[in-house]
Design a protein around this motif. Structure first.
Motif, mmCIF file in Angstrom:
data_model
loop_
_atom_site.group_PDB
_atom_site.id
_atom_site.type_symbol
_atom_site.label_atom_id
_atom_site.label_comp_id
_atom_site.label_asym_id
_atom_site.label_seq_id
_atom_site.Cartn_x
_atom_site.Cartn_y
_atom_site.Cartn_z
ATOM 1 N N TRP A 1 -0.632 123.983 -32.778
ATOM 2 C CA TRP A 1 0.511 123.727 -33.645
ATOM 3 C C TRP A 1 0.185 124.111 -35.088
ATOM 4 C CZ3 TRP A 1 5.125 121.554 -31.841
ATOM 5 C CH2 TRP A 1 5.099 121.072 -30.525
ATOM 6 N N GLY B 1 12.340 120.329 -29.092
ATOM 7 C CA GLY B 1 12.327 121.777 -29.034
ATOM 8 C C GLY B 1 13.601 122.370 -29.589
ATOM 9 N N TYR C 1 2.322 122.632 -25.175
ATOM 10 C CA TYR C 1 1.958 123.474 -26.305
ATOM 11 C C TYR C 1 0.588 123.154 -26.871
ATOM 12 C CZ TYR C 1 6.649 125.195 -26.124
ATOM 13 O OH TYR C 1 7.787 125.786 -25.688
ATOM 14 N N ARG D 1 9.620 114.576 -31.751
ATOM 15 C CA ARG D 1 9.644 116.019 -31.940
ATOM 16 C C ARG D 1 10.472 116.651 -30.810
ATOM 17 N NH1 ARG D 1 4.067 118.756 -33.773
ATOM 18 N NH2 ARG D 1 4.268 116.921 -35.102
ATOM 19 N N GLN E 1 11.010 117.768 -36.173
ATOM 20 C CA GLN E 1 10.873 116.320 -36.101
ATOM 21 C C GLN E 1 11.513 115.692 -37.324
ATOM 22 O OE1 GLN E 1 6.858 114.918 -35.487
ATOM 23 N NE2 GLN E 1 7.593 113.010 -34.607
ATOM 24 N N TRP F 1 9.069 120.630 -23.718
ATOM 25 C CA TRP F 1 8.096 119.547 -23.615
ATOM 26 C C TRP F 1 6.925 119.798 -24.557
ATOM 27 C CZ3 TRP F 1 3.466 119.387 -19.993
ATOM 28 C CH2 TRP F 1 2.840 118.127 -20.053
ATOM 29 N N THR F 2 6.665 118.884 -25.490
ATOM 30 C CA THR F 2 5.606 119.095 -26.471
ATOM 31 C C THR F 2 4.235 119.216 -25.818
ATOM 32 O OG1 THR F 2 5.434 116.714 -26.828
ATOM 33 C CG2 THR F 2 6.848 117.943 -28.346
ATOM 34 N N PHE G 1 9.720 123.782 -32.935
ATOM 35 C CA PHE G 1 10.108 122.396 -32.731
ATOM 36 C C PHE G 1 10.489 121.811 -34.081
ATOM 37 C CE2 PHE G 1 8.948 120.937 -28.402
ATOM 38 C CZ PHE G 1 8.425 122.120 -27.910
#
Length: 123
Positions: free
Chosen positions: A113, A47, A110, A45, A39, A106-107, A37
């Protein structure tokens, strides 16, 4: 605990290339889908790319033909080769483990990180 460490970021001129690395500890990456990802300042953020355990890649439209995702199981690492970089590619790049709770972009799908690595594309 699943831990990911990103590296390889830096500053590059438009049209240049960088290769980002996402190295795992505490687990073996080959059993998981791993995504990148990014940002940018003031933006959400988003993908960039994902690779599944069968090494099938997915890419966001804005990087298709320029970025390539790959894994090296011997090094427990997933790479993101970024070519033909543009100023709009600037941002902090993160890798994450896909829990398959939803769309790969879609964050919320996940867990685990990494801390991120900065990519700056500027002349």
């Amino acid at each position: 605990q699943l831990q990911l460490v990103e590296s390889g970021g830096g500053s590059v001129q438009p049209g240049g290339s960088l290769r980002l690395s996402c190295t795992a500890s505490g687990f073996t990456l080959d059993n998981y889908s791993i995504a990148w990802f990014r940002q940018a300042p003031g933006k959400e953020r988003e993908g960039v790319s994902r690779i599944n355990p069968s090494d099938m890649p997915s890419y966001a439209d804005f990087v298709k033909g320029r970025f390539t995702i790959a894994r090296d199981n011997a090094k427990n690492t997933v790479y993101l080769q970024m070519n033909s970089l543009k100023p709009e590619d600037t941002g902090v790049y993160y890798c994450a483990v896909d829990s398959h709770r939803g769309a790969w972009t879609w964050t919320g799908a996940y867990d685990s990180w990494g801390q991120g690595t900065q990519v700056t594309v500027s002349s």
